[in-house]
Scaffold this motif. Sequence first.
Motif, PDB file in Angstrom:
ATOM      1  N   TYR A  15      72.233  32.507 152.335  1.00 50.93           N
ATOM      2  CA  TYR A  15      73.050  32.559 150.953  1.00 50.93           C
ATOM      3  C   TYR A  15      72.088  31.773 149.927  1.00 50.93           C
ATOM      4  O   TYR A  15      72.453  31.830 148.940  1.00 50.93           O
ATOM      5  CB  TYR A  15      74.193  32.344 151.079  1.00 50.93           C
ATOM      6  CG  TYR A  15      75.269  33.252 151.558  1.00 50.93           C
ATOM      7  CD1 TYR A  15      75.557  34.344 151.044  1.00 50.93           C
ATOM      8  CD2 TYR A  15      75.459  33.201 153.102  1.00 50.93           C
ATOM      9  CE1 TYR A  15      76.558  35.406 151.826  1.00 50.93           C
ATOM     10  CE2 TYR A  15      76.314  33.847 153.705  1.00 50.93           C
ATOM     11  CZ  TYR A  15      76.694  35.177 153.097  1.00 50.93           C
ATOM     12  OH  TYR A  15      77.430  36.237 153.951  1.00 50.93           O
ATOM     13  N   SER A  16      70.809  31.036 150.554  1.00 49.52           N
ATOM     14  CA  SER A  16      70.280  30.144 149.531  1.00 49.52           C
ATOM     15  C   SER A  16      68.828  30.493 149.399  1.00 49.52           C
ATOM     16  O   SER A  16      67.973  29.538 149.172  1.00 49.52           O
ATOM     17  CB  SER A  16      70.523  28.847 150.208  1.00 49.52           C
ATOM     18  OG  SER A  16      71.733  28.375 150.274  1.00 49.52           O
ATOM     19  N   CYS A  17      68.680  32.097 149.366  1.00 49.73           N
ATOM     20  CA  CYS A  17      67.216  32.449 149.440  1.00 49.73           C
ATOM     21  C   CYS A  17      66.708  32.305 148.173  1.00 49.73           C
ATOM     22  O   CYS A  17      66.800  33.440 147.214  1.00 49.73           O
ATOM     23  CB  CYS A  17      67.139  33.742 149.951  1.00 49.73           C
ATOM     24  SG  CYS A  17      65.373  34.300 150.269  1.00 49.73           S
ATOM     25  N   GLU A  18      66.057  31.302 147.620  1.00 52.79           N
ATOM     26  CA  GLU A  18      66.023  31.130 145.802  1.00 52.79           C
ATOM     27  C   GLU A  18      64.840  32.147 145.509  1.00 52.79           C
ATOM     28  O   GLU A  18      65.015  32.447 144.504  1.00 52.79           O
ATOM     29  CB  GLU A  18      65.652  29.618 145.673  1.00 52.79           C
ATOM     30  CG  GLU A  18      65.226  29.468 144.457  1.00 52.79           C
ATOM     31  CD  GLU A  18      66.448  29.642 143.346  1.00 52.79           C
ATOM     32  OE1 GLU A  18      66.254  30.096 142.162  1.00 52.79           O
ATOM     33  OE2 GLU A  18      67.352  29.515 143.874  1.00 52.79           O
ATOM     34  N   PRO A  19      63.752  32.354 146.123  1.00 49.50           N
ATOM     35  CA  PRO A  19      62.755  33.454 145.768  1.00 49.50           C
ATOM     36  C   PRO A  19      63.397  34.603 145.533  1.00 49.50           C
ATOM     37  O   PRO A  19      63.018  35.437 144.287  1.00 49.50           O
ATOM     38  CB  PRO A  19      61.831  33.473 146.916  1.00 49.50           C
ATOM     39  CG  PRO A  19      61.903  32.267 147.711  1.00 49.50           C
ATOM     40  CD  PRO A  19      63.430  31.918 147.625  1.00 49.50           C
ATOM     41  N   VAL A  20      64.486  35.108 146.120  1.00 47.58           N
ATOM     42  CA  VAL A  20      65.126  36.373 145.653  1.00 47.58           C
ATOM     43  C   VAL A  20      65.954  36.312 144.379  1.00 47.58           C
ATOM     44  O   VAL A  20      65.978  37.325 143.585  1.00 47.58           O
ATOM     45  CB  VAL A  20      66.104  36.884 146.863  1.00 47.58           C
ATOM     46  CG1 VAL A  20      66.653  38.489 146.571  1.00 47.58           C
ATOM     47  CG2 VAL A  20      65.112  36.997 148.283  1.00 47.58           C
ATOM     48  N   LYS A  21      66.876  35.212 144.473  1.00 52.87           N
ATOM     49  CA  LYS A  21      67.578  34.714 143.298  1.00 52.87           C
ATOM     50  C   LYS A  21      66.692  34.695 141.982  1.00 52.87           C
ATOM     51  O   LYS A  21      67.020  35.251 140.901  1.00 52.87           O
ATOM     52  CB  LYS A  21      68.381  33.646 143.429  1.00 52.87           C
ATOM     53  CG  LYS A  21      69.505  33.670 144.597  1.00 52.87           C
ATOM     54  CD  LYS A  21      70.131  32.522 144.651  1.00 52.87           C
ATOM     55  CE  LYS A  21      71.053  32.356 145.774  1.00 52.87           C
ATOM     56  NZ  LYS A  21      71.958  31.238 146.003  1.00 52.87           N
ATOM     57  N   LYS A  22      65.445  34.125 142.032  1.00 54.36           N
ATOM     58  CA  LYS A  22      64.704  33.934 140.883  1.00 54.36           C
ATOM     59  C   LYS A  22      63.825  35.257 140.496  1.00 54.36           C
ATOM     60  O   LYS A  22      64.088  35.593 139.468  1.00 54.36           O
ATOM     61  CB  LYS A  22      63.558  32.923 141.293  1.00 54.36           C
ATOM     62  CG  LYS A  22      62.522  32.782 140.157  1.00 54.36           C
ATOM     63  CD  LYS A  22      61.390  31.794 140.529  1.00 54.36           C
ATOM     64  CE  LYS A  22      60.662  31.405 139.262  1.00 54.36           C
ATOM     65  NZ  LYS A  22      60.103  32.576 138.443  1.00 54.36           N
ATOM     66  N   ALA A  23      63.885  36.241 141.335  1.00 55.45           N
ATOM     67  CA  ALA A  23      63.154  37.672 140.961  1.00 55.45           C
ATOM     68  C   ALA A  23      64.396  38.348 140.418  1.00 55.45           C
ATOM     69  O   ALA A  23      64.048  38.984 139.358  1.00 55.45           O
ATOM     70  CB  ALA A  23      62.834  38.104 142.339  1.00 55.45           C
ATOM     71  N   ILE A  24      65.515  38.152 140.807  1.00 52.14           N
ATOM     72  CA  ILE A  24      66.517  38.984 139.937  1.00 52.14           C
ATOM     73  C   ILE A  24      66.744  38.435 138.732  1.00 52.14           C
ATOM     74  O   ILE A  24      66.764  39.065 137.583  1.00 52.14           O
ATOM     75  CB  ILE A  24      67.654  38.782 140.761  1.00 52.14           C
ATOM     76  CG1 ILE A  24      67.741  39.394 142.260  1.00 52.14           C
ATOM     77  CG2 ILE A  24      69.062  39.373 140.093  1.00 52.14           C
ATOM     78  CD1 ILE A  24      68.924  39.351 143.126  1.00 52.14           C
ATOM     79  N   ARG A  25      66.694  37.198 138.374  1.00 57.21           N
ATOM     80  CA  ARG A  25      67.071  36.509 137.066  1.00 57.21           C
ATOM     81  C   ARG A  25      65.711  36.920 136.126  1.00 57.21           C
ATOM     82  O   ARG A  25      65.952  37.004 135.178  1.00 57.21           O
ATOM     83  CB  ARG A  25      66.675  34.907 137.337  1.00 57.21           C
ATOM     84  CG  ARG A  25      68.420  34.431 137.863  1.00 57.21           C
ATOM     85  CD  ARG A  25      68.308  32.796 137.765  1.00 57.21           C
ATOM     86  NE  ARG A  25      67.232  32.064 138.527  1.00 57.21           N
ATOM     87  CZ  ARG A  25      67.547  31.619 139.639  1.00 57.21           C
ATOM     88  NH1 ARG A  25      68.673  32.061 140.260  1.00 57.21           N
ATOM     89  NH2 ARG A  25      66.699  31.012 140.394  1.00 57.21           N
ATOM     90  N   ALA A  67      64.410  46.674 142.675  1.00 57.83           N
ATOM     91  CA  ALA A  67      63.136  46.583 143.277  1.00 57.83           C
ATOM     92  C   ALA A  67      62.457  45.270 143.220  1.00 57.83           C
ATOM     93  O   ALA A  67      61.769  44.696 144.336  1.00 57.83           O
ATOM     94  CB  ALA A  67      62.382  47.606 142.344  1.00 57.83           C
ATOM     95  N   ALA A  68      62.843  44.396 142.389  1.00 53.91           N
ATOM     96  CA  ALA A  68      62.298  43.045 142.278  1.00 53.91           C
ATOM     97  C   ALA A  68      62.865  42.247 143.414  1.00 53.91           C
ATOM     98  O   ALA A  68      62.122  41.488 143.975  1.00 53.91           O
ATOM     99  CB  ALA A  68      62.467  42.528 140.775  1.00 53.91           C
ATOM    100  N   ALA A  69      64.151  42.427 143.444  1.00 52.40           N
ATOM    101  CA  ALA A  69      64.814  41.716 144.661  1.00 52.40           C
ATOM    102  C   ALA A  69      64.361  42.153 145.934  1.00 52.40           C
ATOM    103  O   ALA A  69      63.951  41.364 146.648  1.00 52.40           O
ATOM    104  CB  ALA A  69      66.135  41.895 144.498  1.00 52.40           C
ATOM    105  N   ALA A  70      63.868  43.331 146.326  1.00 52.23           N
ATOM    106  CA  ALA A  70      63.482  43.827 147.516  1.00 52.23           C
ATOM    107  C   ALA A  70      61.942  43.247 147.799  1.00 52.23           C
ATOM    108  O   ALA A  70      61.524  43.010 148.821  1.00 52.23           O
ATOM    109  CB  ALA A  70      63.487  45.400 147.577  1.00 52.23           C
ATOM    110  N   LEU A  71      61.184  43.156 146.699  1.00 48.09           N
ATOM    111  CA  LEU A  71      59.792  42.640 146.560  1.00 48.09           C
ATOM    112  C   LEU A  71      60.012  41.329 147.154  1.00 48.09           C
ATOM    113  O   LEU A  71      59.122  40.776 148.145  1.00 48.09           O
ATOM    114  CB  LEU A  71      59.076  42.674 145.408  1.00 48.09           C
ATOM    115  CG  LEU A  71      58.395  43.989 144.919  1.00 48.09           C
ATOM    116  CD1 LEU A  71      57.893  44.246 143.542  1.00 48.09           C
ATOM    117  CD2 LEU A  71      57.327  44.622 145.812  1.00 48.09           C
ATOM    118  N   ALA A  72      60.922  40.587 146.748  1.00 50.04           N
ATOM    119  CA  ALA A  72      60.850  39.104 147.203  1.00 50.04           C
ATOM    120  C   ALA A  72      61.496  38.791 148.427  1.00 50.04           C
ATOM    121  O   ALA A  72      60.906  38.199 149.247  1.00 50.04           O
ATOM    122  CB  ALA A  72      61.845  38.445 146.157  1.00 50.04           C
ATOM    123  N   THR A  73      62.403  39.827 148.869  1.00 53.26           N
ATOM    124  CA  THR A  73      62.929  39.744 150.134  1.00 53.26           C
ATOM    125  C   THR A  73      61.973  40.242 151.090  1.00 53.26           C
ATOM    126  O   THR A  73      61.938  39.575 152.171  1.00 53.26           O
ATOM    127  CB  THR A  73      64.289  40.731 150.182  1.00 53.26           C
ATOM    128  OG1 THR A  73      65.188  40.347 149.208  1.00 53.26           O
ATOM    129  CG2 THR A  73      64.843  40.858 151.439  1.00 53.26           C
TER     130      THR A  73
END
Length: 452
Positions: free
Chosen positions: A63-73, A332-338
């Motif tokens: 629940y703390s995966c910052e790269p995915v959260k940042k990509a979404i923002r 798509a941005a979230a998936a790339l980061a994930t």
Amino acid sequence: MRETNFLIENNARHLWHPMAHPAEMHATPPRIINAGEGVEIVDIHGKKVLDAVGGLWNVNLGYSCEPVKKAIRDQLDDLPYYSTFRGTTNSPLIELSYELAEWFKEDGLSRSFFTSGGSDSVETCLRLARQYHKLNGQPERTKFVALKKGYHGTHFGGASVNGNSNFRRNYEPLLPGVFHLPAPYTYRNPFATTDGAEIARGIARLFEDEIAFQGADTIAALIMEPVLGAGGVIVPHETFMPLMREICDRHGILLIADEVITAFGRTGAWTGSRLWGVKPDLMSTAKAITNGYYPFGAVMISDKVAEAFETNRTAAGSIGHGYTYSGHPVGAAAALATLKETKRLDVAANAGARGEELMAGLQALKANHDLIGDVRGKGLMCALELVSDREKKSPAAKDVIQKVQDAAYEAGVMVRTSGPNVILSPPLVITAEDVTRILSALDAGLSAAGGK
């Protein structure tokens, strides 16, 4: 956000929960989860527990995966939405399609079709399979074969190929032309054996018999999970999926791998198909593709299937299917980061290692608790099947199973129950210490339920 008392008072009063009885939710309101950090979740009362459910098989990175959260923002600032219907697309989606082609190259899959989640992905696979055969001049190939105990979502097509009666019975009649084979289930099967290889051969014989009866030229596809998930974490013998692939090839039947759960590392391999050395024609994915942070899915398509569409120059090759949110730029941005984090952390290797530790611990629990009839798993998807009588294999009562879940929660771990099964699907980033916590909480839950 309203105050705590308001939320508790209105819990389940104005909404119906999926996969639950509305009356039961009124009588026993669900736990309110307010926060998540690392591999833990926090309820409205401030109780922190390890999430051994992984959201719903999907929060692989915690629940703390910052790269995915940042990509979404960041993507919300750049382009929060635009349609990908004919004529427009978006930049992160183009990049994602390339990355997925690279990711699934070993599986023989090179094209993507984007969806909002797993049920959408399954529905897309079923529709594309029928259309593929029409393009190849075999319009009578409309039937589907699936496995009992298989789970394929809840759209009408997916529910029709589902092999669990509780997802079907209240919604019948469903899609005609769907036929089910036994599950590769060593604990309960119609072959009177616990030999996985023998069970695999028995199902293969029944598949051949069904093909002969229906006519190969009427069957579009076989759909199967490489490891059956919601049906109770049923792990087939290593020969099973290759056997089914060979039969499909011999009779011109497409193989759809439903990897909504198993793709992206959960079994200890990057895909369930790769685990068994099989290349499917179509693959449904979702869940972990965005770490559960955004509703998103992708159908992966083989070169063979892609060629039939891309070389066609008639209206028959046009895809009259899609969703408003297909290829959503934020997803798509979230998936790339994930994908980047999933690869960097090599979560498949960790799932394999932690899964071995977890399975060993579950077997030890079985030795100490008569309530456990069977232990099964692969990687970080495991299950305990609870029984009231080991010799008769009688399923444990519903209230007993609930006691196990409740006591495990009080001991600091969230587990999931489904029928007589306690299912474990924790984030793929758990540590050896987390495995010990899960086992300790389960021990407490089984003891509280009266398991020796």
